[in-house]
Each structure stands twice: as C-alpha cells, then as structure tokens.
Motif scaffolding. Structure first.
Motif, PDB file in Angstrom:
ATOM      1  N   ALA A 216      44.302  45.921   9.421  1.00 58.37           N
ATOM      2  CA  ALA A 216      43.652  44.650   9.071  1.00 58.37           C
ATOM      3  C   ALA A 216      42.736  44.184  10.204  1.00 58.37           C
ATOM      4  CB  ALA A 216      44.702  43.585   8.760  1.00 58.37           C
ATOM      5  N   ASN A 217      43.197  44.325  11.439  1.00 60.79           N
ATOM      6  CA  ASN A 217      42.353  43.956  12.590  1.00 60.79           C
ATOM      7  C   ASN A 217      41.071  44.768  12.602  1.00 60.79           C
ATOM      8  OD1 ASN A 217      43.658  41.894  13.901  1.00 60.79           O
ATOM      9  ND2 ASN A 217      44.840  43.230  15.249  1.00 60.79           N
TER      10      ASN A 217
ATOM     11  N   ASP B 262      43.548  44.150  26.434  1.00 61.52           N
ATOM     12  CA  ASP B 262      44.370  43.495  27.456  1.00 61.52           C
ATOM     13  C   ASP B 262      43.996  42.028  27.650  1.00 61.52           C
ATOM     14  OD1 ASP B 262      45.815  45.783  27.888  1.00 61.52           O
ATOM     15  OD2 ASP B 262      44.421  46.540  29.397  1.00 61.52           O
ATOM     16  N   ALA B 263      42.788  41.663  27.190  1.00 59.84           N
ATOM     17  CA  ALA B 263      42.369  40.266  27.328  1.00 59.84           C
ATOM     18  C   ALA B 263      42.981  39.392  26.232  1.00 59.84           C
ATOM     19  CB  ALA B 263      40.852  40.168  27.277  1.00 59.84           C
ATOM     20  N   CYS B 264      43.563  40.050  25.220  1.00 60.25           N
ATOM     21  CA  CYS B 264      44.140  39.309  24.088  1.00 60.25           C
ATOM     22  C   CYS B 264      45.641  39.143  24.336  1.00 60.25           C
ATOM     23  CB  CYS B 264      43.907  40.051  22.788  1.00 60.25           C
ATOM     24  SG  CYS B 264      42.194  40.457  22.476  1.00 60.25           S
ATOM     25  N   CYS B 265      46.008  38.075  24.998  1.00 60.59           N
ATOM     26  CA  CYS B 265      47.433  37.954  25.330  1.00 60.59           C
ATOM     27  C   CYS B 265      47.979  36.559  25.049  1.00 60.59           C
ATOM     28  CB  CYS B 265      47.675  38.346  26.778  1.00 60.59           C
ATOM     29  SG  CYS B 265      46.610  37.498  27.938  1.00 60.59           S
TER      30      CYS B 265
ATOM     31  N   GLY C  65      48.969  38.645  14.981  1.00 63.79           N
ATOM     32  CA  GLY C  65      48.844  40.062  14.660  1.00 63.79           C
ATOM     33  C   GLY C  65      49.106  40.988  15.834  1.00 63.79           C
ATOM     34  N   LEU C  66      48.403  40.762  16.925  1.00 62.78           N
ATOM     35  CA  LEU C  66      48.577  41.626  18.089  1.00 62.78           C
ATOM     36  C   LEU C  66      49.979  41.464  18.677  1.00 62.78           C
ATOM     37  CD1 LEU C  66      47.197  43.701  19.831  1.00 62.78           C
ATOM     38  CD2 LEU C  66      46.216  41.858  21.192  1.00 62.78           C
ATOM     39  N   PHE C  67      50.465  40.232  18.648  1.00 61.78           N
ATOM     40  CA  PHE C  67      51.830  39.976  19.133  1.00 61.78           C
ATOM     41  C   PHE C  67      52.842  40.814  18.359  1.00 61.78           C
ATOM     42  CE2 PHE C  67      55.799  37.654  18.397  1.00 61.78           C
ATOM     43  CZ  PHE C  67      56.256  37.459  19.688  1.00 61.78           C
TER      44      PHE C  67
ATOM     45  N   MET D 112      56.077  47.864  18.180  1.00 63.22           N
ATOM     46  CA  MET D 112      55.801  49.234  18.620  1.00 63.22           C
ATOM     47  C   MET D 112      56.268  49.411  20.067  1.00 63.22           C
ATOM     48  SD  MET D 112      54.052  51.201  16.363  1.00 63.22           S
ATOM     49  CE  MET D 112      54.971  50.708  14.909  1.00 63.22           C
ATOM     50  N   ASP D 113      56.469  50.646  20.480  1.00 65.42           N
ATOM     51  CA  ASP D 113      56.811  50.893  21.879  1.00 65.42           C
ATOM     52  C   ASP D 113      55.579  50.762  22.768  1.00 65.42           C
ATOM     53  OD1 ASP D 113      59.594  51.454  21.621  1.00 65.42           O
ATOM     54  OD2 ASP D 113      59.059  53.341  20.668  1.00 65.42           O
ATOM     55  N   GLU D 114      54.411  51.107  22.224  1.00 63.06           N
ATOM     56  CA  GLU D 114      53.192  51.024  23.028  1.00 63.06           C
ATOM     57  C   GLU D 114      51.994  50.755  22.121  1.00 63.06           C
ATOM     58  OE1 GLU D 114      51.885  53.593  26.751  1.00 63.06           O
ATOM     59  OE2 GLU D 114      51.353  54.621  24.896  1.00 63.06           O
ATOM     60  N   VAL D 115      51.121  49.862  22.557  1.00 65.69           N
ATOM     61  CA  VAL D 115      49.852  49.596  21.867  1.00 65.69           C
ATOM     62  C   VAL D 115      48.765  49.609  22.935  1.00 65.69           C
ATOM     63  CG1 VAL D 115      48.524  47.959  20.478  1.00 65.69           C
ATOM     64  CG2 VAL D 115      50.986  48.176  20.112  1.00 65.69           C
ATOM     65  N   VAL D 116      47.864  50.576  22.854  1.00 65.50           N
ATOM     66  CA  VAL D 116      46.808  50.702  23.871  1.00 65.50           C
ATOM     67  C   VAL D 116      45.478  51.029  23.211  1.00 65.50           C
ATOM     68  CG1 VAL D 116      48.389  51.506  25.677  1.00 65.50           C
ATOM     69  CG2 VAL D 116      47.241  53.175  24.209  1.00 65.50           C
TER      70      VAL D 116
END
Lengths: 139, 110
Positions: free
Chosen positions: A52-53, A92-95, A111-113, A119-123
């Motif tokens: 969706a993002n 990384d700026a979306c926190c 969404g990002l949260f 997930m274990d990792e989102v990069v």
C-alpha cells in the motif's frame, strides 16, 4: 537442506489487488511451515502495509505505475522486496511513534510502525531508495 | 470485504466479512458517515468474521470514533480474534476503544 521458492509479481497501483498477492505469499509461507500467528498476523499485515505504501506514496496513486513484489520463502525465513516507481524516500527519517498520546487519535501514521513491529527487519535496499526489504524469520 | 448493517434499537451494528484494509476501508467509512448524517450516534463494529486489519482500517475506526464522540455518541468494537486484539494492543488503540467479547456485550454497554 533448506529449499527456497520465489514469487515475483508486477501489478498496477490498484489497491484492490493487494489482498490476492498477500494471500499467495501467505500460502507459500504456510507450505514452509511458518507459525500460525505469523501466517495470520505478521505476514499479511506487514506485507499489505508495504504494498500500500508503494502504491499510495511511492507511486502517488498513479495506476499507470507498477509495483513489483519479489518474495523468497524458505523454512528459515521470508524475504520480500517491494519496489515502486517513485523517487524513493529515507526510511530511517520516518520514525514517528503513533502510540504517543499526541498521535494516538491520528487517522494515519501507523503503517511503517506496524511493518517494523511485525517483521524482524525492514530496510531500504542499498542504492535503491524505492525498494523496501522486509525479513521475517520462521518461528 | 462485505458488510451487513442492522439497527438494534438506536445502535447501528455493522458486521464485517473479510479483512478491513486499504482497498476497502472506504466502504465502511462511507456507510457509517451516511448513517451519522441520518442521525445515528451509536455504532458497534462486529469483527467476528475478520482475520486482520491494516493501518488504514485502524485509521478509519479512529476517525469514525472521533466523529461520533464529537456528536455525543461512540463507536465500540466486538468479537476481535487474538490477532486483532494484538494489533490494538501494539498500537495502543485498545486504550481508545471499548472492546467487547461479543456483540451482545457491546450492545449492552451503551
């Protein structure tokens, strides 16, 4: 030996198509004996958010632009890369924390949260700011 | 996702069938907004047939609850499975909503 299977989709920025793609990835994870909670919660919610993002923010809801979803599933892990045709952004700026009192009643911003929590990792893929990689180890 | 809407006294009960996600959340939002326009102030959303919700679905629930509270009403939730409860806990939205174990409990809470 751990066998890995791959899925590769290219779809237009059509929100109605997300659920079917997610179902196919979940199905493959089920074949690889992922934990029931991962199948019913972690994978579908995080993957829905990522696609969706890509459609809404990456491609700016432009139906002519595509989203590519590549998933590699094994009995060790799920790795999904979601690529859009946008200019990319700094993950990384979306926190922003949507759970703080001042953000709790916001309609958006979770969404990002959820991706990071489930997930274990989102990069971001190195060198490709319009590709997000999600990794979940099988439990 | 499809939805069934029925009035129980002055409470609108909406039963969802399927996931509440970005591709369909507008259907729920518009249905409740139409009913608010027609005078509804109390709403129960029954998730007994819903597997998961994404952030857009959560956002619609927050938005509708806010609107109803501004008008002196409320939106309450019922029949959440363990995954949905986890989502509300992770996002701390369990502090924003009254969540009932059953539709009957949600109706009785008004």
């Amino acid at each position: 030996m751990v066998s890995t299977s791959a899925l590769d989709f290219r779809i237009p920025s059509d929100l109605a198509q997300i659920e079917a793609i997610v179902a196919q990835v979940v199905h493959r994870c089920r074949e690889c004996r992922f934990d029931a909670r991962q199948l019913s919660l972690n994978v579908p919610v995080a993957l829905t958010e990522a696609i969706a993002n890509a459609m809404l923010r990456g491609n700016g809801e432009d139906a002519a632009k595509e989203v590519r979803i590549r998933a590699e599933v094994s009995e060790a892990r799920l790795v999904v890369e979601v690529e859009d045709e946008g200019q990319g952004f700094d993950l990384d700026a979306c926190c922003d924390d949507p759970t703080t009192p001042e953000n709790l009643e916001r309609e958006d911003g979770r969404g990002l949260f959820l991706m990071r929590t489930l997930m274990d990792e989102v990069v971001q893929v190195e060198g490709s700011s319009n590709v997000v990689r999600l990794t979940l180890r099988r439990r | 996702m499809t939805l069934d809407a029925n009035l129980h006294g002055d409470v609108l009960v909406i039963a969802l069938h399927g996931q509440l996600i970005v591709g369909n959340r507008q259907a729920l939002k518009q249905r409740v907004l139409d009913d608010i326009e027609a005078g509804t102030r109390k709403v129960v959303v029954d998730f007994g047939n819903t597997g998961y919700i994404d952030s857009s679905g959560l956002g619609v629930l927050v938005s509708l609850a806010k609107r109803l509270r501004e008008l002196g009403g409320d939106l309450r939730l019922a029949n959440l499975n363990a995954d949905l409860r986890t989502l509300f806990e992770l996002t701390k939205l369990d502090s924003l909503f009254q969540i009932a174990d059953s539709r009957e409990q949600a109706l009785a809470s008004f």
